[in-house]
Design an enzyme around this catalytic site. Structure first.
Site, PDB file in Angstrom:
ATOM      1  CE  LYS A  27      -4.072   1.955   0.341  1.00  0.00           C
ATOM      2  NZ  LYS A  27      -3.643   2.811  -0.805  1.00  0.00           N
ATOM      3  CE  LYS A  59       4.863   7.453  -1.456  1.00  0.00           C
ATOM      4  NZ  LYS A  59       4.199   7.792  -0.189  1.00  0.00           N
TER       5      LYS A  59
END
Ligand code: GLU
Length: 407
Positions: A67, A103
């Site tokens: 995430k 990311k």
């Protein structure tokens, strides 16, 4: 000089004495799991073609799908994306979210791109990364210079490629496209809840003076919440420079200026430099811009008693040690700015249930999550007599250990 990523790993290592980890676990968490690089070919409005370097990193999926946001910025590089991915792993872990860390980023200057060109970059990014992401694999979100409109384009591109409707593929979407209520202000609101808990725990008093570096989504809304709570915002800045007023700035007016895409210095308040803002006489300093802002060059001159890191990685490792020695309390990024990813999690949960919550429900749940994690970190800090940052890493490492070593 150590790189950003080396410093990020050095920070993790500071927490090792307080958690019993196997060597294997340490090896796993000190490196990113995998990374995809692509050059995005994008047609400009004048029909020329630009090739933009783009990355997506999976630091860890030990606790769940990766995430983390996607950043559009001229300074994006592999080193930065790797570091931001690592911090996401620890952020999700400290918040007790069922996520790993990831990311993404595209290296270009979005300020020089038209709306149509931005859409082309966003869609090209998803075409390049489509098999590397997904609701159960890696869930992107906004970050610096990306927003809900960009998330909607990305979702549309993903749905087109995968031939279906997958709202849980990405968070930070507009409400009409399956976004959660409250996501837009979540980073700042989460930070504000942590601020309130920290002020109480430290006994800092009722009416405080605050300087906020950065007036983007996080910094602007943080200034608004603090202003509404009766604190005095004496300085703010954006990428064009800072402004200062010892009696307090008019935050609603500055928000109006920002909504017109103008710099805060258009307010005609006294202008100050970035360095001056960071070292102002104030109670609280909120870095809400980019990494590497509080460094060995200015840490000794910081006068705030509390630093609340709304940005990712604003304080270098050495500067952090200097602040600790000076007795400045630093609420670390992985806790202070975790409100954003926490409401992203709520958004993903709502998408998967197909059942949507009211704003009040979202804010109540956010408050509970932030309070729980603040208290766990605060406890760990007191127990081991370590900084809030190292304590946050200890809490996160306990959770990562449980996931990694159970396999
Ligand atoms: N970019 C934000 C962060 O650094 C949000 C990430 C997310 O919502 O997944 O925490």
């Amino acid at each position: 000089m150590a790189t950003l990523y080396e410093d990020a790993v050095a920070q993790i290592k500071k927490a090792y004495p307080y958690v019993t980890l196997t060597d294997g676990t340490k090896k796993i968490i000190e490196v990113p799991k995998e990374m995809l690089f692509a050059n995005l070919a994008v047609k400009r409005d004048d029909n020329s073609t630009e090739v933009l370097p783009a990355w997506r990193v999976h630091h860890s999926n030990a606790l769940g799908p990766c995430k983390g946001g996607i950043r559009f910025h001229p300074d994006v590089c592999e080193e930065e994306v790797k570091s931001l991915g690592l911090w996401m792993t620890f952020k999700c872990a400290v918040m007790g979210l069922p996520y790993g860390g990831g990311k993404g980023g595209v290296k270009f200057d979005p300020k020089k791109y038209s709306q149509r060109e931005m859409e082309a970059v966003s869609r090209a990014y998803v075409r390049a990364m489509a098999d590397f992401v997904g609701p159960d694999k890696d869930v992107p979100a906004p970050d610096v210079y990306t927003n809900s409109t960009i998330m909607a384009w990305m979702l549309d591109e993903y749905n087109t490629i995968k031939r279906g409707s997958f709202p849980a593929f990405i968070t930070g979407k507009p409400e009409g496209a399956g976004g959660s209520k409250g996501r837009g202000v979540a980073t700042a609101l989460g930070g504000f809840y942590v601020f309130q808990d920290a002020v109480k725990a430290l006994g800092l008093g009722e009416k405080l003076t605050v300087a906020v570096q950065g007036f983007g989504n996080a910094g602007m809304h943080m200034a608004k919440y603090l202003h509404e709570a009766g604190h005095t915002i004496i300085a703010v800045s954006d990428s064009h420079g800072g402004i200062y007023n010892k009696d307090g700035l008019n935050i609603p007016k500055l928000m109006d200026i920002k909504k017109q895409d103008k710099p805060v210095k258009d307010s005609r308040e006294k202008t100050i430099t970035n360095e001056e803002l960071l070292t102002l006489q104030c109670d609280v300093l909120v870095p809400a811009a980019l990494e590497n802002q509080i460094t060995v060059k200015n840490a000794a001159n910081i006068k705030a008693k509390l630093v609340l890191e709304l940005a990712n990685g604003p304080t270098t490792l050495e500067a952090d040690e200097m602040l600790n020695k000076k007795g400045v309390t630093v609420i670390p990024d992985i806790l202070a700015n975790a409100g954003g990813v926490t409401v992203s999690y709520f958004e993903w949960v709502q998408n998967r249930m197909g059942y949507y919550w009211s704003e009040q429900e979202v804010f109540e749940k956010l408050k509970v999550k932030m309070a729980e994690s603040f208290s766990q970190v605060h406890q760990a800090g007191k127990q081991h007599k370590i900084s809030m940052r190292t304590a946050a890493y200890v809490v996160a490492l306990e959770r990562l250990k449980a996931a990694i070593e159970s396999k």
